[in-house]
Design a protein around this motif. Structure first.
Motif, mmCIF file in Angstrom:
data_model
loop_
_atom_site.group_PDB
_atom_site.id
_atom_site.type_symbol
_atom_site.label_atom_id
_atom_site.label_comp_id
_atom_site.label_asym_id
_atom_site.label_seq_id
_atom_site.Cartn_x
_atom_site.Cartn_y
_atom_site.Cartn_z
ATOM 1 N N ASP A 296 0.686 -1.158 0.063
ATOM 2 C CA ASP A 296 0.082 -0.053 -0.184
ATOM 3 C C ASP A 296 0.884 1.128 -0.024
ATOM 4 O OD1 ASP A 296 -2.363 -1.004 -0.246
ATOM 5 O OD2 ASP A 296 -2.910 -0.994 2.028
ATOM 6 N N ASP A 297 1.983 1.268 0.730
ATOM 7 C CA ASP A 297 2.837 2.424 0.852
ATOM 8 C C ASP A 297 3.706 2.773 -0.795
ATOM 9 O OD1 ASP A 297 2.444 2.745 3.335
ATOM 10 O OD2 ASP A 297 4.538 1.772 4.017
ATOM 11 N N LEU B 155 2.217 1.648 -3.566
ATOM 12 C CA LEU B 155 0.911 2.269 -4.380
ATOM 13 C C LEU B 155 0.742 3.649 -4.267
ATOM 14 C CD1 LEU B 155 -1.444 -1.057 -4.312
ATOM 15 C CD2 LEU B 155 -0.107 -0.111 -6.344
ATOM 16 N N ALA B 156 0.820 4.125 -2.791
ATOM 17 C CA ALA B 156 0.578 5.498 -2.576
ATOM 18 C C ALA B 156 1.457 6.362 -3.307
ATOM 19 C CB ALA B 156 0.401 5.627 -1.014
ATOM 20 N N ALA B 157 2.901 5.895 -3.015
ATOM 21 C CA ALA B 157 3.914 6.577 -3.674
ATOM 22 C C ALA B 157 3.657 6.781 -5.059
ATOM 23 C CB ALA B 157 5.498 5.978 -3.248
ATOM 24 N N GLY C 6 1.005 7.193 -6.545
ATOM 25 C CA GLY C 6 -0.377 7.970 -6.797
ATOM 26 C C GLY C 6 -1.525 7.031 -7.058
ATOM 27 N N GLN C 7 -1.487 5.810 -6.795
ATOM 28 C CA GLN C 7 -2.384 4.764 -7.183
ATOM 29 C C GLN C 7 -3.269 3.990 -6.095
ATOM 30 O OE1 GLN C 7 -2.555 3.973 -10.600
ATOM 31 N NE2 GLN C 7 -1.165 5.692 -10.423
ATOM 32 N N THR C 8 -4.263 3.606 -6.372
ATOM 33 C CA THR C 8 -5.182 3.275 -5.195
ATOM 34 C C THR C 8 -4.740 1.953 -4.441
ATOM 35 O OG1 THR C 8 -6.906 3.735 -7.080
ATOM 36 C CG2 THR C 8 -7.683 2.293 -5.161
ATOM 37 N N PRO C 9 -5.038 2.172 -3.021
ATOM 38 C CA PRO C 9 -4.586 0.797 -2.299
ATOM 39 C C PRO C 9 -5.241 -0.468 -2.639
ATOM 40 C CG PRO C 9 -6.131 2.431 -0.959
ATOM 41 C CD PRO C 9 -5.801 3.057 -2.618
ATOM 42 N N ASP D 295 -7.922 -1.480 -10.037
ATOM 43 C CA ASP D 295 -8.786 -0.476 -9.524
ATOM 44 C C ASP D 295 -9.896 -0.125 -10.647
ATOM 45 O OD1 ASP D 295 -7.841 1.167 -11.727
ATOM 46 O OD2 ASP D 295 -6.230 2.220 -10.674
#
Length: 275
Positions: free
Chosen positions: A68-69, A71-73, A75-78, A154
């Motif tokens: 999840d980290d 994906l967040a970096a 800019g994507q959906t967790p 997503d």
């Protein structure tokens, strides 16, 4: 292994069956992975918390970040905001999945994980697809035990993949308990989607049972040609001719699909059991 080593080309996973039909279904991922467009990073499963908390290998020095980290970096959906989708054919191939997404301008960051299932087997859809090949399709088989790749998509990615499957497939939700969906961490999935052929599946002309799918495409097409003089006249003499002619002509694809039924090869299995 460095991130430079994780490119799809370096891993031999950049093949695109849509562009090279006789390579269908392509090479699947074999370990939990994060597809990031042109790279495939390995995931390390851990107990509890689900795939979003698994760690990602090959991201540099220091502590390994969670999926999840990462994906967040990007800019994507967790993971929790995505939908798990079972691949029975080329959607398990990172090269094919990346092609389907990036050609539509959609970021190709997708977790892809081999998952153990029961009650689901892989056959051949009773139609000829746009690329000229005969694609795989699932069917219910109570005693089946198999491992298939699940991708977490997503909303935009799911819509894009849906568009590549329609109108010959429809997406249905399978309950996790009924199909024993087990992650590499030992956790169970509550459920996952799968694309079911609206055309049914091809039967083996000798046994009458579903013809196994997902194997050597050239061998499959050659076997179908050998079994039907009318099909050989339409698309033969060999598998290379089949995919070349079928990919170029929608009418030939439709006529070939109709011949499957006229030869008596079609099992109208368009539903999967709920349990």
């Amino acid at each position: 292994m460095t991130t430079q080593d994780r490119g799809l080309a370096a891993l031999g996973l950049d093949g695109v069956p849509a562009l090279q039909p006789l390579t269908y279904p392509g090479l699947p991922v074999t370990v939990p992975s994060l597809l990031t467009g042109a790279e495939l990073l390995e995931l390390r499963p851990g107990p509890g918390g689900g795939p979003g908390q698994w760690t990602v290998e090959g991201t540099g020095e220091g502590p390994r970040p969670s999926l999840d980290d990462v994906l967040a970096a990007l800019g994507q959906t967790p993971v929790a905001g995505r939908r798990p989708v079972i691949a029975v054919g080329s959607n398990a191939s990172p090269g094919q999945l990346s092609h389907k997404l990036t050609r539509r301008g959609i970021p190709g960051a997708v977790p892809m994980v081999p998952v153990r299932l029961r009650g689901l087997a892989v056959g051949c859809s009773a139609h000829i697809g746009r690329a000229g090949y005969v694609a795989a399709a699932p069917y219910g088989a109570r005693t089946a035990r198999t491992t298939l790749v699940v991708s977490w998509l997503d909303a935009a990615q799911l819509s894009a993949v849906d568009a590549t499957e329609l109108p010959n497939y429809r997406r249905v939700l399978l309950p996790g308990d009924a199909y024993g969906m087990t992650l590499p961490s030992g956790e169970r999935l509550d459920g996952a989607y799968v694309y079911v052929s609206v055309r049914g599946v091809l039967a083996d002309p000798v046994t009458g049972l579903p013809r196994p799918g997902g194997g050597d495409q050239a061998a499959l097409l050659d076997a179908l040609l050998d079994a039907s003089p009318r099909l050989r006249e339409l698309l033969g003499p060999d598998a290379a001719s089949w995919v070349r002619r079928a990919a170029a002509d929608p009418e030939l694809r439709a006529r070939g699909t109709l011949l499957f039924a006229e030869e008596g090869w079609v099992l109208p299995w368009t539903e999967l059991p709920a349990a």
